[in-house]
Design a protein around this motif. Structure first.
Motif, PDB file in Angstrom:
ATOM      1  N   TYR A 151      52.251 -88.631  45.483  1.00 15.36           N
ATOM      2  CA  TYR A 151      53.186 -89.706  45.171  1.00 15.36           C
ATOM      3  C   TYR A 151      54.616 -89.233  45.399  1.00 15.36           C
ATOM      4  CZ  TYR A 151      56.098 -92.592  42.093  1.00 15.36           C
ATOM      5  OH  TYR A 151      57.092 -93.377  41.583  1.00 15.36           O
ATOM      6  N   GLN A 152      54.857 -87.987  45.078  1.00 12.41           N
ATOM      7  CA  GLN A 152      56.178 -87.412  45.348  1.00 12.41           C
ATOM      8  C   GLN A 152      56.042 -85.910  45.540  1.00 12.41           C
ATOM      9  OE1 GLN A 152      58.394 -88.631  41.881  1.00 12.41           O
ATOM     10  NE2 GLN A 152      57.662 -86.923  40.670  1.00 12.41           N
ATOM     11  N   ASP A 153      57.078 -85.288  46.062  1.00 16.21           N
ATOM     12  CA  ASP A 153      57.037 -83.846  46.281  1.00 16.21           C
ATOM     13  C   ASP A 153      57.136 -83.106  44.952  1.00 16.21           C
ATOM     14  OD1 ASP A 153      56.887 -84.272  48.962  1.00 16.21           O
ATOM     15  OD2 ASP A 153      59.053 -84.071  49.300  1.00 16.21           O
ATOM     16  N   LEU A 154      56.521 -81.969  44.942  1.00 15.99           N
ATOM     17  CA  LEU A 154      56.606 -81.124  43.751  1.00 15.99           C
ATOM     18  C   LEU A 154      58.056 -80.671  43.583  1.00 15.99           C
ATOM     19  CD1 LEU A 154      54.858 -79.716  41.569  1.00 15.99           C
ATOM     20  CD2 LEU A 154      54.711 -77.759  43.099  1.00 15.99           C
ATOM     21  N   PRO A 155      58.673 -80.977  42.431  1.00 14.01           N
ATOM     22  CA  PRO A 155      60.057 -80.554  42.236  1.00 14.01           C
ATOM     23  C   PRO A 155      60.145 -79.034  42.171  1.00 14.01           C
ATOM     24  CG  PRO A 155      59.331 -82.103  40.519  1.00 14.01           C
ATOM     25  CD  PRO A 155      58.133 -81.692  41.286  1.00 14.01           C
ATOM     26  N   GLU A 156      61.217 -78.511  42.686  1.00 15.40           N
ATOM     27  CA  GLU A 156      61.494 -77.069  42.600  1.00 15.40           C
ATOM     28  C   GLU A 156      61.151 -76.518  41.225  1.00 15.40           C
ATOM     29  OE1 GLU A 156      62.730 -74.462  44.508  1.00 15.40           O
ATOM     30  OE2 GLU A 156      62.097 -75.838  46.103  1.00 15.40           O
ATOM     31  N   ALA A 157      61.632 -77.247  40.234  1.00 16.60           N
ATOM     32  CA  ALA A 157      61.527 -76.773  38.849  1.00 16.60           C
ATOM     33  C   ALA A 157      60.087 -76.489  38.435  1.00 16.60           C
ATOM     34  CB  ALA A 157      62.140 -77.799  37.903  1.00 16.60           C
ATOM     35  N   LEU A 158      59.156 -77.196  39.071  1.00 16.37           N
ATOM     36  CA  LEU A 158      57.772 -77.068  38.633  1.00 16.37           C
ATOM     37  C   LEU A 158      56.988 -76.057  39.451  1.00 16.37           C
ATOM     38  CD1 LEU A 158      56.673 -80.688  37.731  1.00 16.37           C
ATOM     39  CD2 LEU A 158      57.272 -78.793  36.218  1.00 16.37           C
ATOM     40  N   VAL A 159      57.551 -75.561  40.543  1.00 12.85           N
ATOM     41  CA  VAL A 159      56.797 -74.639  41.395  1.00 12.85           C
ATOM     42  C   VAL A 159      56.422 -73.392  40.593  1.00 12.85           C
ATOM     43  CG1 VAL A 159      56.888 -73.189  43.454  1.00 12.85           C
ATOM     44  CG2 VAL A 159      57.885 -75.492  43.501  1.00 12.85           C
ATOM     45  N   GLY A 160      55.128 -73.124  40.608  1.00 15.37           N
ATOM     46  CA  GLY A 160      54.638 -71.960  39.846  1.00 15.37           C
ATOM     47  C   GLY A 160      54.861 -72.089  38.368  1.00 15.37           C
ATOM     48  N   GLU A 206      50.415 -86.198  40.681  1.00 18.60           N
ATOM     49  CA  GLU A 206      51.373 -87.007  41.432  1.00 18.60           C
ATOM     50  C   GLU A 206      51.990 -86.220  42.572  1.00 18.60           C
ATOM     51  OE1 GLU A 206      54.159 -86.543  37.624  1.00 18.60           O
ATOM     52  OE2 GLU A 206      55.004 -87.918  39.107  1.00 18.60           O
ATOM     53  N   TYR A 207      51.820 -84.898  42.552  1.00 18.03           N
ATOM     54  CA  TYR A 207      52.315 -84.038  43.634  1.00 18.03           C
ATOM     55  C   TYR A 207      51.189 -83.658  44.580  1.00 18.03           C
ATOM     56  CZ  TYR A 207      55.491 -83.646  39.684  1.00 18.03           C
ATOM     57  OH  TYR A 207      56.287 -83.936  38.606  1.00 18.03           O
ATOM     58  N   GLY A 208      50.130 -84.417  44.578  1.00 16.68           N
ATOM     59  CA  GLY A 208      48.972 -84.078  45.405  1.00 16.68           C
ATOM     60  C   GLY A 208      48.067 -83.099  44.676  1.00 16.68           C
ATOM     61  N   LEU A 209      47.195 -82.476  45.428  1.00 16.07           N
ATOM     62  CA  LEU A 209      46.243 -81.545  44.822  1.00 16.07           C
ATOM     63  C   LEU A 209      46.961 -80.245  44.476  1.00 16.07           C
ATOM     64  CD1 LEU A 209      43.201 -81.686  44.249  1.00 16.07           C
ATOM     65  CD2 LEU A 209      42.823 -80.408  46.348  1.00 16.07           C
TER      66      LEU A 209
END
Lengths: 450, 450, 450, 450
Positions: A212-221, A323-326
Motif C-alpha cells: 500500500y505504501q513504501d516502508l518508511p525509513e523509520a521502520l526499516v529493521g 501495508e508495506y508488502g511482505l
C-alpha cells in the motif's frame, strides 16, 4: 425514560425530549452555543475540512482500480467508503438543513446507503465492488460538491449563532445540527480505519503482494525493544463504566453505570509475534482442547494453521503481509489480525484469559499513561458480547440504526489500533466485530484471576 | 488456581487438587461419605433406576421409526439419545471403575460420542439419523446391560463406603465416582428434555400432524385464567450470582460471585399467546425497526411471519402444533418456541427489553414462590451472552468439554420449561442456545429500566 | 427374455392423435383385447400379484427403521417406495376406473407424489425420510387395500372384455386401462431396483457395515473365471434404434428411427475390478489430464481416490461394501458403482472411450446371446446425453411427466444390472442418471474407433 | 466470409500420429508452406496486428475500473481477457519458438492461466476481479511487449520459409508455428466476444444502467421490418457433419463424419421479441408443464419471470438493457440472452422444438445466403449435448485441453451472434455453454417434425 444519545465537541444533544431532563439539556445546549459564539468563526469548518481531507489522503496511493474492488462481503471498496461518508452528510444534514436541497444524484441515495432501513432501499452489500460507475472521478466530484455545500451551511449556522441570542426554535435546530455534524465526522473517521483494513485485505489476495505504501525509513529493521510482560493486580469493587461528561461519544457508550468486578490481573502489554509464534509452533492450531467448539469448526473448515497474513517459507521462516508488502515477521511487535477464536485459544494455551470490557475500561483508566499499548497498537478483544448498557436506548429515526441493531453475536473490542485516526480513541469506546473477523487490526491483552 | 467443578447430591468433589482448598474439600467428601454410610443402602441405586427409567417412559409412545429419524442437524434421534446417555455412563464410569471392563460393543465408543474430542473419533452429528442399526431393540439391550453393571458397581461402591473408614485412595475414588454418577444422571435429564423437543420438531414436519400423546382430560378446553402482567421493581445493588452451598450444579454455574445491577422492573409472568399474536397481527414480523439486524436477515431468509409451530387458516384463525397434535391457540398460555431474535423484537415492540441473567437470577430469588412462572413453563431468554463467570475454569479431561467450550455466540436461558424433568431446575441453572434456536420450549419475560 | 402381453408405446401411452396412425393403433388394441379374450381369466391378476409381491420380498430383510430412513436426497426410503408405487396405481388407475372411488387416505396424494406437477402438491423430496408416520405397518395396509381393489378391478375389466364384442367406448377404456396397468407394473419394477441401490447406500454409511443379506453359499469364494477382453468390429452404416413391434416399452424408447454409425469396435465384456484397480493404483484419480474438467472438480471437491464402496486397509488390500456386507474385492467381477466421470476417465486412461447409445444398441443386438454381460451385470454408461428421439412426444396429462421432462444434463445407461428385476430388461431400454451418480449398479463397456 | 489460409485440424492441432493419415497431412503442410511462399511477406503479421488491435478497440470505451471488475464467476474482467490472450501467445508460442525466451513477468504464468492444468498452477477463477494489480496500463505494456516479439518472430518465420525449400525439421516447426499462431488468433477472437458479453453483464447490474456505447444513428427507432416465420422442409437422409477441406477449424469440429437425419422442418428466422413476449405474458414462466424438470427448479430458485435483461415498468411496458443502455424492447429483433431452459420451454409452448446440431448444420448449408439469421444475430441453442464426434481425439499437450475436456453437461450452440467477430463464424463451428447460461447472445431457432 430518556438519556443523551450523542454529544458534540462542546455540546450534548438530546434525542428525545423528556420534561424532567430538559433543564439540564438546555444548559448543555447553552454551553455549546456559547462556545460557538466565543470561538473564532470557521473552527467547525476547519475541523470538517481536516477530517474530510484525511479520507482523500488515505486513497491517494491507490489507483482507480484499487479503489473500485471489493475483496469480500465484509469489506467495501475505497470508492464506496468515499461516497458513503459523503452520502451520510448529504442525507442526514444537507437534506434536512439546506434550503432548496437537491440531491447530487437521485440514485446515490440507494447506492450509498449502507444499512439504514429507515432511509429506504439499499444496494446489496456484497455487490458494492461491481459499481464501476460512478467512476472514482465522479465520486470525487460528489465529495467536492457536498463539501462545498456543507461548508456554506456550517458558515451560515455559525453566523446565525453569533447573531444575537438564538430563539427557542433556532436553539434546537442548532443543537441538532451540531450533533449530526459531529456524528458525521466520527462516522467518517470510523470508515477511514476500514479503508485501511479493507484495502489491505484486497491487496493480500494478490499474488504480487503489492504494498500500500513504501516502508518508511523509520521502520526499516525496526523491531521495537522487548518489553517484559507484567501483571498488574486490580482489586475487586464497584466500578463505573461508560461515557459521562463533556465530549463526543457514541450512543452505545451510554449511560455511564455501575458494574462489579472481582479482583484480577491485567497484562502490561499485548501478546507479541514471538509469543504467538510459539503458540503456532507448539501445535496450537491443531489441538481442539484449546479452542471454543465453534472456533474449532471454523478453523477446521478454513484449514487454518496460522494468522491470516502470516506465511511460512520452506525453511520455516515467517513473514507477514503488511501495508508495506511482505515483511519479515517482527518478533516484538504485537500479534495482530487475530479473530476472537484465535485470541481465546491463545489465552487458554497461555493459561490466561481475555478481559471483560468492564475490566478493560477499569484497568486502562488505572494503568494508562505509561506506554501500555492500550491505544494505537491493536484493538483488544474482550470476552464481552456486544450488548446494551443498562438504561441504553437508541436514538429515534434512521440515525438510531447506528449501533443498537448490531447488539447480538458480536464481541467488544477496546482501545484503538495503528489504523485508527489519531483523535478517534476513547477510554469508553466500544468497537465490535463478529468472532470470526480477522481483517481488522486486532490483538490480545491477557488477564488472569485475582 | 482451582475450584470445585461439580457437586453431587450430598458431596462436592474436586476436579483439581489444590493444597489451599484441600481441607475444605476433605470435609465435604467426608460429609458425602458420611451420608452414604447413614442412609439405607441402595438409595443411589434407586435414584439411578428412577432417572434411567424416565428416558424409557419418554420413548414409550414412539415407534422404532419415530426413534430412529433426525429432523435437522440440531436435533438428534430418540434412539441416539437413549444410546448416548448410556455411553456416558459406560465411558466415564464403567471404563474407569469397573474391574475387567469390556465395552458392550467396540464401535459404540465412536457412534455415541457426541462432542468429546478427548474421547476420540465421533460419528458425524448430521448423520445420526442414518443409523438404522443398531436397532432400537439393540439399544435397549445396551441400556439394560449398562444399567445392570452400573447397579452392581453402585452396590459395590456403597458397600466399600460402609465397610469402615475409607483409606485416602478409596476416599478420592469414591468422591470421583459419586461426582461422575451425579453428572451422568443430570446429563441424562438434560437429554430427556431434548428428546421431547427433538421429537416434537420431527413430528411437526409431518403433514399428518401426529400427536406425541393424547390430550389429557385435564387440559381439554383448558386455557388458564388470565393473569394481569405486573411490574416488580427491584433496587440497584451488588448481588450474588451463581451456585454455592449444598447440592449439585454444573461447572458453568460457578463460582458464585458478585455483580452490580442497576434498578429495574421485572414482569410478573411470561408473555402469553394473546400478547404475542397482537405483535404478529400488528405487522411485527415485517418491520425492520423492531429487529436486530442479524435477526432481520434471518427472518427474511426464512420468510417467517409467525412462530415456528403456529399456523393460520384462511379465516385468520390461529392453531399451534403441540405434543397433542394441532390445537387451537390458547390465548393465556405462554408464547413458546421463540428464538432470541423473536423475543428481542417482541420486547422492543412492547417498549420493554429482556432481563440480563444476573437480573433474572436476582428477581427470581426475590419473587419466587407465588406462581410467577419462573420454572416449569418456558425457558426465558436473557440478553446475556453465554460466558464464563469470573474465576471459572473447566474440569480437566474429556468431562471438561461439557460446558466451557460452548461459551461463544450463544445466549443464556434461565428457569426451566414444561419439558424439563421435575427435579432438574435450579435458581442458578444456565441453559444456552444460539439466537436462532426455536425448537426448544423458550419464551419471554420482559424487563424495564428502574 | 419373455415380454409382457401388452404394449402401449405407439398406441396408448403415446397420446399423439395422428390420423395416419389410428388404424395401426386400432389393430394393436384389437390384438390386446383378443389376447385378453383368449387367455385364461386372471392372468393379468397373476402378473399384478407377482410384481407387487416382489417389492415385499425386497423389503423383507429390513427392519421398520431401515425402511424409514433416507441417506441422501437422491435416494428414497424403502417405505416411501412401497407407498409411492401403490399411490401410482391408486392415482392413475383406481381414481379413474373404480366406481365410487375413495382415496385410502386423503393426504397420501401429496405425501407419495414423486414429481407429477400435474397431480398437484408434493411433499419435498429431501424430507421423505422424515415421515416416520404413516408407519411401515400402515403402508403395508395401504398396499393390501389397493392390491385388493386393483384385483377386483382387473377381474371386472377382464370379465367385461370377455363379455362379447366391446363397444367403441369400452374398447378405448379397456385399452387405456391395460396400458396404465402395464405402466404401473413397469414403474414398480423400476422402483424395485432403486430399493436395492438406495438401501445399499444407506447401509454403506453405517460404520457397522451391516449386510442386507447373507452371502449365498454359491458365491462364497466365487470370483468368476477370467474372460479375456476382446474387441468386436462393427461396420459403418445406417442402423435402426428404438422400440418397435410387440411388447411394452417406455415412451422414451420411441419412435424407432434411423441413425448412422461410423465403424467401431465394441468390448466383449465390462471392465472388471482388477482392471479398474490398476487405474486407481496408477494414480488415475490424481491426474487431471484423464478427467473431464467438470469431473475433475467433482473429484477434487469430494477428495475421491477410488470408487464409492471400495476401501483399502493399511496393507493396501482392497475390500468392497456389498449387499453381503464388506467383502474382499473380487478381481474378475465387473467394476460397479462408477459415475460417468469415473467411467470416462477410466476409458481415457485405457486409450478407449464409451459407446454412444446407438452403438450400444446396435452392438448388443449383434453380439448378444453369448454371455457378453450386456444384461444383468451392470448398467453401462454411454456417452449419449439423454435426449428425445426424433419424432418423440410425451403423452398427455400427468403420466406424460414420466420421462420427457428429464431430458437434460443426464447420460443414458444401457443394458441392465444385477439389481434389475429379471424380466425388466430390453435392448432398447434407456436408463438415465446425472454424471455424478454412483449409487446405482453402473459399470463400463469400452469402445474404440473403427 | 474469407478464411484464414491455414488449417490445422487433421494435420497439426490433431496430434494423433496415424500412419495412414501421414501422407495427407504432409500434403496439407506443403500447401500451407506453399501459400506462405507465394503470398507477400507480412500478411501473417498484418492479420496478427488486426486481430490484436480489435481487442483494444473493444476495451476503448471502458475505464480502468470497468476493465478490472468481475460480475460473476462465469465472467472475467476485460483486463484479464486482455492479459490472458497475450499469455496464450507468450506461453504456447514465444516460450517455444523465441530464442532466449524470458517471461515478461514470472507470475503472469499463474495469474493468466485460465484452465490449462498442463501449464501448472492457476489463479482461482472467481477471484480474477480482485487483481487490481497489475494495472490496466501494465497489462497494455504486456500486450505491447508480446506483440512486438510476436511480430519479430513471425517475420523470422516467414523469412525462413521463403528462403529456399525447408528441411524436414524446419517444415514441421513451421507447420506447428502456423497452427499455433492461428489458434492463438482464433482464441483471441473468442475472447473478444466474451469481453462484450461479460462487460454487458457487469454494467447490467449497475442501477445507473450505463451504456457501453452510444446508440448509433442508424439504429435509432430501428426495429427491423417484420419477417414472417416460414418452415423449410428438409428430407431425411445421411448427411455429412463437421469440418473438412481448407481453412481453420477447432479440433472439436473434426472429423467430418456421417449422420442420419429424419425429415424435419426448420424455421426461416429466429424467434423475435414480440413472440417471446407473448410467451411471457401467457404465463409461460409459471407453468411447469412447459419446462424441463431441471429448468423449472432453476427458474423457481431464481424467481425468474422474464429474460435476464428485460424489465417491465408499472404500466406493463417492456424495456431491455442493451449495450446502448436501457432501450425500449424492439418487437422484431431476435429474442436474445436466453438460457437453454428458456429456449426449450418456449419451443414447447410454441408446439415446436429445437434443432439438433446435425439438423442445424445441414439446414444452414441448404438455406444460407438469403438473410436467414444463421449468422451474426444470435447463437442458436441446439438440443445436442456437447460431445466428441466419432473419431475425435484431442491434441497432445496443454493445448489439447482447449475443447475436449468440456464435453459433458453443456449444450451446443450454432451460428454466431452480433457480438462475434466478423470473420469468426463457420458452418461447422461448435459453441457450447451450460444450460443455465444466459449472459451470451443466445436465441432460438425452431424446428418441427418432418
Amino acid at each position: 425514560m430518556t438519556r443523551p444519545a450523542m454529544r458534540t465537541d462542546g455540546a450534548i444533544v438530546e434525542a428525545t425530549a423528556d420534561a424532567a431532563m430538559s433543564a439540564a439539556i438546555d444548559a448543555v445546549i447553552d454551553a455549546a452555543i456559547q462556545e460557538v459564539n466565543h470561538r473564532p468563526r470557521d473552527r467547525m469548518g476547519d475541523r470538517f475540512r481536516r477530517v474530510r481531507r484525511q479520507s482523500q489522503v488515505i486513497a491517494e496511493p491507490l489507483s482507480a482500480e484499487d479503489c473500485c474492488v471489493q475483496s469480500m462481503p465484509d469489506a467495501s471498496p475505497i470508492k464506496w467508503h468515499l461516497a458513503h461518508t459523503t452520502w451520510f452528510f448529504e442525507t442526514f444534514i444537507l437534506e434536512r438543513f439546506e434550503s432548496g436541497f437537491q440531491a447530487f444524484h437521485p440514485q446515490f441515495r440507494v447506492l450509498y446507503n449502507s444499512y439504514y432501513e429507515g432511509v429506504g432501499e439499499k444496494f446489496p452489500r456484497p455487490q458494492r465492488g461491481l459499481l464501476t460507475r460512478p467512476s472514482l472521478e465522479e465520486v470525487q466530484a460528489y465529495r467536492a460538491d457536498v463539501d462545498h455545500r456543507m461548508l456554506l451551511l456550517i458558515d451560515a449556522m455559525e453566523a446565525g449563532a453569533h447573531a444575537g441570542g438564538p430563539q427557542e426554535r433556532l436553539r434546537a435546530q442548532l443543537a441538532d445540527f451540531l450533533a449530526l455534524l459531529e456524528l458525521g465526522l466520527q462516522h467518517e473517521q470510523q470508515h477511514q480505519e476500514l479503508m485501511l483494513t479493507d484495502v489491505k485485505h484486497l491487496l493480500s489476495i494478490n499474488p504480487l503482494r503489492p504494498a500500500y505504501q513504501d516502508l518508511p525509513e523509520a521502520l526499516v529493521g525496526g523491531d521495537p525493544a522487548e518489553l517484559p510482560l507484567q501483571w498488574h493486580r486490580i482489586e475487586a469493587g464497584v466500578v463505573e463504566v461508560g461515557h459521562a461528561g463533556e465530549g463526543f461519544c457514541f450512543d452505545n457508550e451510554t449511560p455511564r453505570h455501575r458494574q462489579f468486578v472481582e479482583a484480577y490481573h491485567c497484562a502490561s502489554r499485548l501478546v507479541n509475534n514471538d509469543e504467538y509464534r510459539a503458540f503456532v509452533e507448539d501445535g496450537g492450531y491443531l489441538d481442539p482442547a484449546l479452542w471454543l467448539s465453534e472456533g474449532w469448526e471454523w478453523r477446521k473448515q478454513l484449514a487454518l494453521e496460522h494468522p491470516i497474513y502470516w506465511q511460512r517459507d520452506a525453511s520455516g521462516h515467517w513473514s507477514e503481509f503488511t501495508e508495506y508488502g511482505l515483511q519479515e515477521l517482527q518478533p516484538h511487535r504485537a500479534a495482530v489480525h487475530l479473530s476472537y477464536y484465535e485470541a481465546d485459544a491463545y489465552a487458554r494455551w497461555a493459561g490466561a484469559r481475555l478481559l471483560t470490557e468492564a475490566e478493560w475500561e477499569h484497568a486502562a483508566g488505572k494503568m494508562q499513561g505509561s506506554g501500555r499499548e492500550f491505544f494505537g497498537v491493536a484493538w483488544q478483544w474482550t470476552s464481552s458480547s456486544y450488548a446494551p448498557y443498562p438504561g441504553y436506548s437508541a436514538p429515534q429515526g434512521a440515525v438510531g440504526e447506528y449501533n443498537g441493531k448490531f447488539m447480538v453475536n458480536q464481541y467488544v473490542l477496546r482501545g484503538s489500533s495503528s489504523a485508527t485516526p489519531l483523535n478517534h480513541a476513547r477510554l469508553t469506546y466500544r468497537n465490535f466485530f463478529p468472532a470470526y473477523a480477522r481483517w481488522q487490526v486486532t490483538g490480545i491483552r491477557l488477564a488472569r484471576g485475582g
